[in-house]
Design a protein around this motif. Structure first.
Motif, PDB file in Angstrom:
ATOM      1  N   THR A  44      39.558  19.842  31.965  1.00  9.13           N
ATOM      2  CA  THR A  44      38.934  18.747  31.217  1.00  9.13           C
ATOM      3  C   THR A  44      38.611  19.162  29.781  1.00  9.13           C
ATOM      4  OG1 THR A  44      37.911  17.907  33.243  1.00  9.13           O
ATOM      5  CG2 THR A  44      36.928  17.187  31.154  1.00  9.13           C
ATOM      6  N   LYS A 188      42.927  15.687  40.198  1.00  6.58           N
ATOM      7  CA  LYS A 188      43.343  14.852  39.062  1.00  6.58           C
ATOM      8  C   LYS A 188      42.290  13.805  38.748  1.00  6.58           C
ATOM      9  CE  LYS A 188      48.248  15.049  38.463  1.00  6.58           C
ATOM     10  NZ  LYS A 188      49.066  15.156  39.708  1.00  6.58           N
ATOM     11  N   LYS A 189      41.779  13.197  39.832  1.00  6.46           N
ATOM     12  CA  LYS A 189      40.789  12.137  39.627  1.00  6.46           C
ATOM     13  C   LYS A 189      39.494  12.714  39.057  1.00  6.46           C
ATOM     14  CE  LYS A 189      42.597   8.652  42.630  1.00  6.46           C
ATOM     15  NZ  LYS A 189      42.975   8.398  44.022  1.00  6.46           N
ATOM     16  N   GLU A 192      39.965  12.982  35.324  1.00  6.86           N
ATOM     17  CA  GLU A 192      39.861  11.653  34.681  1.00  6.86           C
ATOM     18  C   GLU A 192      38.404  11.219  34.537  1.00  6.86           C
ATOM     19  OE1 GLU A 192      43.858  10.094  36.875  1.00  6.86           O
ATOM     20  OE2 GLU A 192      42.099   8.768  36.984  1.00  6.86           O
TER      21      GLU A 192
END
Ligand code: SF4
Lengths: 345, 611
Positions: A44, A188-189, A192
C-alpha cells in the motif's frame, strides 16, 4: 463524494514494497494472519504518494502492535491501549505526516477503549488498523472484548458470559466517519481498502478479521473457508447492488426496518429490489445495520461500509492557530510579560 | 473630615465570605492595588473544593489572605490584623487566626439569628462576649451596597452581588489605597455590560465613602513602599508564571509548544492560560483523560515539539506508566504536578508536598526522572523554563513540582525578560551525519541521544517501550545489555547534576543548625529562619529546588552543621530521600499535613528547640 486529499501531493513512484521492509526478523507465529496484513501494507505505502520519512506507524501492545518494527518508516511501539493518544499528538504536531495506528481487539477495545472512541469522535486524520482475532494472543490466550459469548479460554474454563463488542458498531456510536472491514486472506482487497483509508480525511477505521493460528484458529472459518467465502461474504461497493452468493443471485433488501436476504428470481424478486450501497450517506442507520449482520443467517459485510465527509480535528486545531496568529495581541513573550498592570520601582 | 493616619511596617488582611461572595476577586484586586503602590506582598487564596457549598456554612467559607509591607515579604503571614467577614461562618472559621486586639469588619446584615445559627453559634458572637477585646466594626454592607446600585439598570440578582466591592472600598480607605486599579479592572471586565461596571464602581466608592465618614474607624494606616530592587514589576500567580515559563522556553528553543492535558484542581489554570496563547502557536489539547494527556504529549515530543502535560497528584498516578515510556524511549516531556492534599481525591483545593515520593520513585522498573520544584509563585516561571531546558537538552522527562499554595498565590514579580534566560539547544540530528547516526547513540557529556523527528529524510527509525540494544535501539532481551541500559539511563539523570546550580545557603556558613526545605514552603521557612537568625547567628537555611539529582555540593553543605532539620508538608518524604542518598548525616524532621502552609510562629518555635 470523497474529497481529493490535499495532503497527498508528492509522487513517490520510485518506492516499492521492498523499500518498506526493515532489517528486523518478523517474529509472529508461522501462519499468523499478521504476515498477510504486513505484506498488504508494504504494497500500500508506495501507492499513497508519501515519502518514507513522512509516514509514522504507532502501536500499543499485543501481537499486532509489533507491526511498526517491520515497516521502514518512523515508528513508535508504545504502551497498552494508548496509541490513539500518541498518534493524536504526532498528527497535531505535524499534520503533514501520514499517521497509522496498528492495534488489536484487546488494545483498542478493552484497555484503550476510551482513547479509541475519542479519536473517532474528534475525527483526527489517522488510519486505525484494528486486527481483530477475537482473542488475546501475546498474553497467551485469554478471551477479548470481541470473543464470542461462551468461548472457552484459559481465563474462561467454563466459557465466557461476556457479551462481545462489534467494533464497527462501537465506532458508529462514536460518530466514525470511515469504517471498512476486510479479512487477512484477501490481500488485494486489503490494499484497495487501505489506500482508500489513507485518502479519507478523518479517522479511518479498518477492521481486519485476522486469524490467530495458535489461540483462536479458524475463528472466521465460516466466512473464509471454501464454502463460506461466497455464501457468507458480501463485499459492498459504492453505488452497486448488494449482491452475493455462489450463484451471485442473493441480495439484501429492506423489509420494513429490517434487512433481509432475498434470492433474485424467486418469489418475483428482481435486481431492482436489491439495495444499492451508499457509503457516503451521512445518515448512519443502514451502515450500522450492515455492520451488525452475522453469518449464517446473513452474510458478513466487507469493504468500505461508511465514508463520509466531516471536518477533521487537526484541521480545526490548525485553522484556529492560523486564524489567531495574525490577530495575536503579543508578538513575543516579552510583550506578554509586560502586558496588563505593571509598575516601576 | 481629617483623620489620623498611623504608619505600619506590615499588615495581614483576610477577606472571608461564602464561596459565592467574590472573595477571591476582592483579594486579587486588593493585591494588585497594593503591589501597584509599591508594597511587597504575598497572598494565600484558600477556598473549598465545592463550587457553591451550602450558603452560610463553615464548609462554604472562601478566604483570601494577603500580607503586605514596606520590606520584602516572603509569606502571607500567620494571624491577621484585619478580618473582613461577610457572614458568621466566615468569622467562626477564622476565629483562631485573628491577632489579639485585631480588627474585625463584619456585614451586620448577615448576622441575624438564622445566620449565626447556620454557622453553629447559639447566640450572636458579636454581642455575647466571644470577641471582647477585638475592634469590631459592624457595617450594614448588604443594605448599603444595594442602595448604592439601586438606580442602575441591572438585573435584581446583581444588586446584592456588589457587596464585595463595598467591602473592598472600605479597606481601600482604611489603608489609603487608590481606587483606579479596580475601577479600570471593572470597566474592562464588564466591557460589554457598562451598567454592571458602573454599578460595581458605585458600590466600591460607596464603601470608601462610608468608611471615610464612619466614626467607628479611628484612623487610616499608611504602609510605605517597600525597598525592592529597581525595575518593572507586575503581580503574578504560580500557575500563570509556570505557563509563561513554558512559553518562554518554546520561544528560546524555537520549538512549538504542545500541551496535552486533562482538567484537574489546582492545575487547570495552566491549561486556561496556555489555551489563550494560540498566537504563540501553542497547541493545547484537552484530552479525554490524564493518560491521553501525557500520551498525546509523548506523541508530540516524538514529532519534535516542546511537549508538556499538567496535573495534580491523582493525575500523576495515572500518568506513571507513560512517564516510564518517555524515560525508556528517551523523549523530552515536561510534567507539571501542582501538588494538593492526598491520598486519593484528598483535599483538592489545599496544599501539600506529598507527591515527592511519587515523582521520584513512583513508576515500574528502574525509571529515573529529573525532578525539580519551584519555591515561590514567581519562580514557577524560572523552573518551568528550566524543566523545559533540562528535558530538551537531556532528552528525558522532567517532573516539575509546584503546589496549590504557590500556584494560586500571587506576589509582585520583577519582570524577567527572555533575554536574561539561558539558551536552550535541542539536540536535533545532524543531517550530515546520516551514515554514523543510530537512534540511541549518545552525546558524551549528557548521554542524551539525538532527536530524529518524523519528516527528516534518512532517519526513519522505530522506538518503543521494549528494552533496546545500546546504540542501535533494536529490541533486545539480552540480560547484560538490559543491565547496561538501566545503568546508562540512571547515569544520564545523575549527570544532570553537572548542569544545575549548586545549593545556596543563607545565614551561617558553619554552625549549629541547618534548616532544610524544598519547593513551595520557601516563604514561610525563610521568614521564620530570618526571625530566628536575628537572635542566633549559628543558624543557616538551605532550600532545594533540584531534587533528583541533588545539587553536587549538597554533602559539602550538610557537613558544615551540627544539626540538619528538614521541614516539609508531608510525613517526611524528602528526609527519606536524603537519608538514602546521603546516609552519612543525621537528620531531624518537622512535618505538617493539614492542607495548610507552615506558619512562621510554629516554625520559629521548632527551630528554637534546636538552639
Ligand atoms: S499468538 Fe496468534 S496473533 Fe499472536 S503472533 Fe501468534 S498467531 Fe499471531
Amino acid at each position: 463524494m470523497e474529497l481529493t486529499p490535499q495532503h497527498i501531493t508528492q509522487e513517490n513512484t520510485h518506492l516499492t514494497a521492498k523499500d518498506f521492509a526493515t532489517n528486523q526478523d518478523v517474529r509472529w507465529c508461522p501462519g499468523c494472519g499478521d504476515y498477510a496484513i504486513l505484506n498488504a501494507i508494504q504494497k500500500t505505502l508506495p501507492e499513497i504518494g508519501k515519502n518514507r520519512e513522512d509516514i509514522v506507524f504507532v502501536s500499543g501492545i499485543g501481537c499486532s502492535s509489533r507491526f511498526p518494527y517491520y515497516v521502514e518508516t518512523y515508528g513508535f511501539h508504545s504502551i497498552h491501549g494508548r496509541a490513539p493518544a500518541i498518534a493524536t499528538g504526532v498528527k497535531l504536531a505535524n499534520p503533514k505526516l501520514s499517521v497509522w495506528q496498528v492495534t488489536g481487539d484487546g488494545d483498542a477495545l478493552a484497555i484503550g477503549g476510551n482513547h479509541f472512541i475519542h479519536a473517532l469522535r474528534r475525527n483526527i486524520d489517522i488510519n486505525i488498523l484494528l486486527f481483530n482475532n477475537e482473542i488475546y494472543g501475546l498474553t497467551k490466550g485469554q478471551f477479548s472484548p470481541t470473543s464470542k459469548t461462551g468461548i472457552v479460554t484459559k481465563s474462561s474454563p467454563q466459557g465466557t458470559v461476556d457479551r462481545a463488542f462489534n467494533p464497527g458498531n462501537l465506532a458508529m456510536g462514536a460518530s466514525a466517519t470511515f469504517f471498512a472491514r476486510v479479512v487477512d486472506v484477501e490481500p488485494k482487497k486489503m490494499v484497495e481498502v487501505f489506500i482508500e483509508a489513507e485518502k479519507h480525511r478523518g479517522t479511518s477505521l479498518v477492521e481486519i478479521l485476522q486469524n490467530c493460528v495458535i489461540f483462536n484458529d479458524k475463528a472466521f472459518a465460516n466466512v473464509t473457508d471454501k464454502d463460506g467465502k461466497l455464501e457468507n461474504q458480501l463485499w459492498v461497493k459504492q453505488g452497486e447492488k448488494m449482491i452475493f452468493g455462489n450463484q451471485n443471485n442473493k441480495g439484501l433488501r429492506l423489509n420494513g426496518l429490517k434487512l433481509e436476504v432475498v434470492t433474485i428470481g424467486e418469489n418475483g424478486i428482481t435486481e431492482n429490489d436489491i439495495l444499492i450501497h451508499d457509503a457516503n450517506c451521512v445518515e448512519s442507520t443502514l451502515h450500522n445495520m450492515l455492520i451488525n449482520l452475522s453469518a449464517p443467517e446473513f452474510p458478513v459485510v466487507f469493504g468500505i461500509i461508511r465514508s463520509v465527509v466531516a471536518p477533521t480535528f487537526n484541521d480545526g486545531i490548525w485553522n484556529q492557530l492560523n486564524e489567531e496568529k495574525p490577530k495575536a495581541k503579543f508578538k513575543s513573550v516579552n510583550e506578554l510579560l509586560n502586558s496588563g498592570v505593571t509598575w516601576e520601582i | 473630615m481629617s483623620k489620623i493616619s498611623e504608619e505600619l511596617d506590615r499588615v495581614v488582611i483576610k477577606f472571608a465570605g461564602d464561596s459565592g461572595d467574590g472573595m477571591q476577586l476582592t483579594g486579587d484586586q486588593f493585591s494588585n492595588t497594593t503591589a501597584f503602590v509599591g508594597n511587597d506582598l504575598s497572598t494565600f487564596p484558600d477556598y473549598p473544593a465545592e463550587i457553591r457549598a451550602p450558603q452560610g456554612t463553615i464548609a462554604g467559607v472562601s478566604g483570601f489572605k494577603i500580607q503586605f509591607g514596606n520590606t520584602t515579604i516572603f509569606s502571607p503571614g500567620d494571624k491577621v490584623d484585619v478580618l473582613v467577614a461577610m457572614n458568621p461562618a466566615a468569622l467562626k472559621a477564622n476565629t483562631e487566626w485573628i491577632k489579639d486586639r485585631g480588627t474585625i469588619i463584619v456585614d451586620s446584615d448577615s448576622f441575624k439569628a438564622k445566620d449565626f445559627e447556620k454557622a453553629g453559634y447559639s447566640s450572636n458572637p458579636l454581642e455575647d462576649g466571644t470577641f471582647d477585646g477585638y475592634k469590631i466594626i459592624q457595617a450594614p454592607i448588604t443594605k448599603l451596597s444595594k442602595d448604592s446600585v439601586d438606580s442602575f439598570n441591572i438585573e435584581n440578582k446583581f444588586k446584592t452581588r456588589s457587596k464585595n466591592m463595598f467591602a473592598l472600598g472600605m479597606i481601600y480607605w482604611l489603608f489609603n489605597r487608590p481606587l483606579e486599579i479596580t475601577e479600570n479592572f471593572l470597566q474592562n471586565k464588564f466591557k460589554n455590560k457598562p451598567e454592571l461596571a458602573k454599578a460595581n464602581i458605585a458600590s466600591l466608592k460607596a464603601g470608601y465613602n462610608f468608611a471615610l465618614t464612619l466614626e467607628l474607624l479611628p484612623s487610616t494606616y499608611t504602609i510605605k513602599a517597600a525597598d525592592l530592587p529597581k525595575g518593572k514589576y507586575r503581580s503574578i500567580t504560580g500557575n500563570t508564571a509556570a505557563a509563561w515559563g513554558l512559553l518562554a522556553a518554546a520561544e528560546k528553543s524555537g520549538l512549538q509548544l504542545f500541551l496535552g492535558t486533562y482538567p484537574i484542581t489546582p492545575a487547570s489554570d495552566i491549561l486556561h492560560e496556555l489555551s489563550k496563547h494560540k498566537g504563540f502557536d501553542v497547541i493545547s489539547l484537552q484530552a479525554e483523560d490524564e493518560i491521553a494527556g501525557i500520551c498525546s504529549a509523548i506523541g508530540a515530543a516524538f514529532a519534535g515539539c516542546l511537549a508538556v502535560t499538567t496535573t495534580s497528584g491523582p493525575g500523576l498516578a495515572l500518568k506513571g506508566e507513560a512517564i516510564g515510556l518517555a524515560i525508556m524511549t528517551e523523549l523530552p516531556i515536561v510534567i507539571v504536578d501542582v501538588q494538593r492534599g492526598g491520598p486519593s481525591t484528598g483535599l483538592p483545593t489545599k496544599t501539600e508536598q506529598s507527591d515527592l515520593m511519587q515523582a521520584v520513585y513512583g513508576r515500574n522498573g528502574e525509571s529515573p526522572a529529573i525532578v525539580i520544584a519551584a519555591s515561590t509563585p514567581s519562580n514557577c516561571y524560572d523552573f518551568a523554563f528550566m524543566a523545559s531546558k533540562l528535558a530538551i537538552e537531556h532528552m528525558t522527562p522532567v517532573i516539575l513540582l509546584t503546589d496549590g499554595f504557590i500556584a494560586n498565590g500571587a506576589e509582585p514579580w520583577k519582570i524577567k525578560e527572555t533575554s536574561s534566560l539561558p539558551s536552550i539547544t535541542p539536540n536535533k540530528v545532524n543531517v550530515l551525519n546520516k551514515e554514523e547516526w543510530k537512534p540511541y547513540l549518545r552525546k558524551s557529556d549528557t548521554l542524551s541521544r539525538a532527536w530524529a523527528v518524523p519528516g527528516t529524510e534518512g532517519f526513519e527509525h522505530r522506538i518503543g517501550g521494549l528494552e533496546k540494544q545500546e546504540n542501535s535501539g533494536n529490541v533486545s532481551y539480552d540480560p547484560k545489555n538490559h543491565e547496561r541500559m538501566v545503568q546508562v539511563r540512571a547515569e544520564k539523570v545523575k549527570r544532570v547534576a553537572n548542569f544545575i546550580p549548586n545549593l545556596e545557603v543563607k545565614g551561617a556558613e558553619k554552625g549549629d543548625l541547618l534548616i532544610v526545605g524544598w519547593g513551595g514552603t520557601f516563604g514561610s521557612l525563610f521568614t521564620a529562619f530570618h526571625e530566628v537568625y536575628k537572635q542566633h547567628s549559628t543558624v543557616a537555611y538551605a532550600h532545594f529546588n533540584y531534587i533528583n539529582p541533588l545539587p553536587k555540593n549538597t554533602a559539602e553543605v550538610f557537613a558544615c552543621y551540627k544539626t540538619i532539620l528538614v521541614c516539609e508538608l508531608n510525613l517526611g518524604q524528602f528526609v527519606k530521600i536524603l537519608r538514602s542518598e546521603l546516609p552519612q548525616f543525621n537528620y531531624f524532621s518537622f512535618n505538617k499535613v493539614q492542607g495548610l502552609p507552615f506558619t512562621t510562629a510554629e516554625l520559629a518555635t521548632e527551630f528554637n528547640k534546636y538552639l
